[in-house]
Design a protein around this motif. Sequence first.
Motif, short mmCIF file in Angstrom:
data_model
loop_
_atom_site.label_atom_id
_atom_site.label_comp_id
_atom_site.label_asym_id
_atom_site.label_seq_id
_atom_site.Cartn_x
_atom_site.Cartn_y
_atom_site.Cartn_z
N GLN A 79 40.62 -76.59 57.96
CA GLN A 79 40.12 -76.21 59.27
C GLN A 79 40.52 -74.76 59.52
OE1 GLN A 79 40.56 -79.05 62.50
NE2 GLN A 79 41.03 -77.40 63.94
N GLY A 80 39.58 -73.95 59.97
CA GLY A 80 39.92 -72.56 60.21
C GLY A 80 38.72 -71.68 60.49
N ASP A 81 38.98 -70.39 60.55
CA ASP A 81 37.98 -69.39 60.88
C ASP A 81 37.71 -68.49 59.67
OD1 ASP A 81 37.87 -70.12 63.70
OD2 ASP A 81 39.87 -69.24 63.82
N GLY A 82 36.54 -67.86 59.69
CA GLY A 82 36.22 -66.95 58.60
C GLY A 82 34.99 -66.13 58.89
N LYS A 83 34.58 -65.40 57.87
CA LYS A 83 33.35 -64.60 57.92
C LYS A 83 32.44 -65.06 56.79
CE LYS A 83 34.64 -61.61 61.17
NZ LYS A 83 33.92 -61.45 62.47
N LEU A 84 31.18 -65.24 57.12
CA LEU A 84 30.20 -65.69 56.15
C LEU A 84 29.11 -64.64 56.01
CD1 LEU A 84 29.04 -67.97 54.33
CD2 LEU A 84 27.82 -68.80 56.36
N ARG A 85 28.92 -64.16 54.78
CA ARG A 85 27.85 -63.19 54.51
C ARG A 85 26.76 -63.88 53.72
NH1 ARG A 85 26.50 -58.06 54.83
NH2 ARG A 85 25.23 -57.07 53.22
N ILE A 86 25.54 -63.75 54.20
CA ILE A 86 24.38 -64.37 53.56
C ILE A 86 23.44 -63.28 53.08
CG2 ILE A 86 22.41 -65.92 53.88
CD1 ILE A 86 24.00 -67.29 56.12
N GLU A 87 23.05 -63.36 51.82
CA GLU A 87 22.05 -62.46 51.26
C GLU A 87 20.95 -63.31 50.65
OE1 GLU A 87 23.80 -59.70 48.55
OE2 GLU A 87 25.36 -59.03 49.96
N SER A 88 19.74 -63.16 51.17
CA SER A 88 18.62 -63.95 50.69
C SER A 88 17.33 -63.18 50.92
CB SER A 88 18.57 -65.29 51.44
OG SER A 88 18.11 -65.10 52.77
#
Length: 273
Positions: free
Chosen positions: A50-59
């Motif tokens: 459980q926690g926080d983060g950053k998600l980078r999406i390249e599509s």
Amino acid sequence: MNRAAVAIFLALVCSGCPKRLDFGPRGRITQAEELFRLTREAQDVTATLQGDGKLRIESPQGTGTVSVFLAASRPGLLRVEMFDFFNRPIAVLVTDGQRFGLLQFQENKFYQGPATPQNLSRFLPLALPSEELVSVMLGRVPFIPTERMTLGVDEKEALYVLTLVRGDVSQVLHIHPRHLRVVRSEVQGVRAYSLEYGRFEPQGDAVFPHQVTLRAASADTSLGLRYTDVTLNGAPDLTLFDLSAPEGVPVVEVDEGGQALPPVALPPAAPGS
């Protein structure tokens, strides 16, 4: 030669030097089966997150980075909340491995139905089963069924190279020689995705990767997840995986292929009711 020139010279020389192989207190492992067993045990230590983060999406549909809150528990419990740059909610995905619920704030709709890869791809631009999504977020590499395996060492990268083979399909695993965690996984001979793990840090009794990159070359898509604050192996908060639709939000029921089903007609009211 001045100091700047010396520094540049040393940097160029050292860049071509192999990294030092640190096998840890166990020493060098020479049997492929033993390394596979120990690697599997090392990554199976993590059961919840459980926690926080950053998600980078390249599509092909676009590229961007969002903030995320995640909760995951093996085998298939998953909750992912996405927020934009101004910390406004974008979407919330919840699945128990069998069914899913997806709240899209911009559409003000709640999608629900079977937790198939097609339905989960409404949230992430990759069609993956929920169990695999949970595994990837927990730092676990799904392994192909194996008929035989070979073991080598990449002296330049200072990593074990374990290759799993089944028929014409192989999976090449680059494994850290000390903490025995997979750094990179590539499947060959079939359409699949590759995984890279980084920023390994001690977390309790385990070593956990705080960065993961998933690449699907066939879909020209990649996901990069970087944890900023995470807790492992805590008791899961089951309320986070509640699949109920929010009150007042229209519900769209979808089938296994993601197609909207017609609304269920309510039975007519009984006379005098």
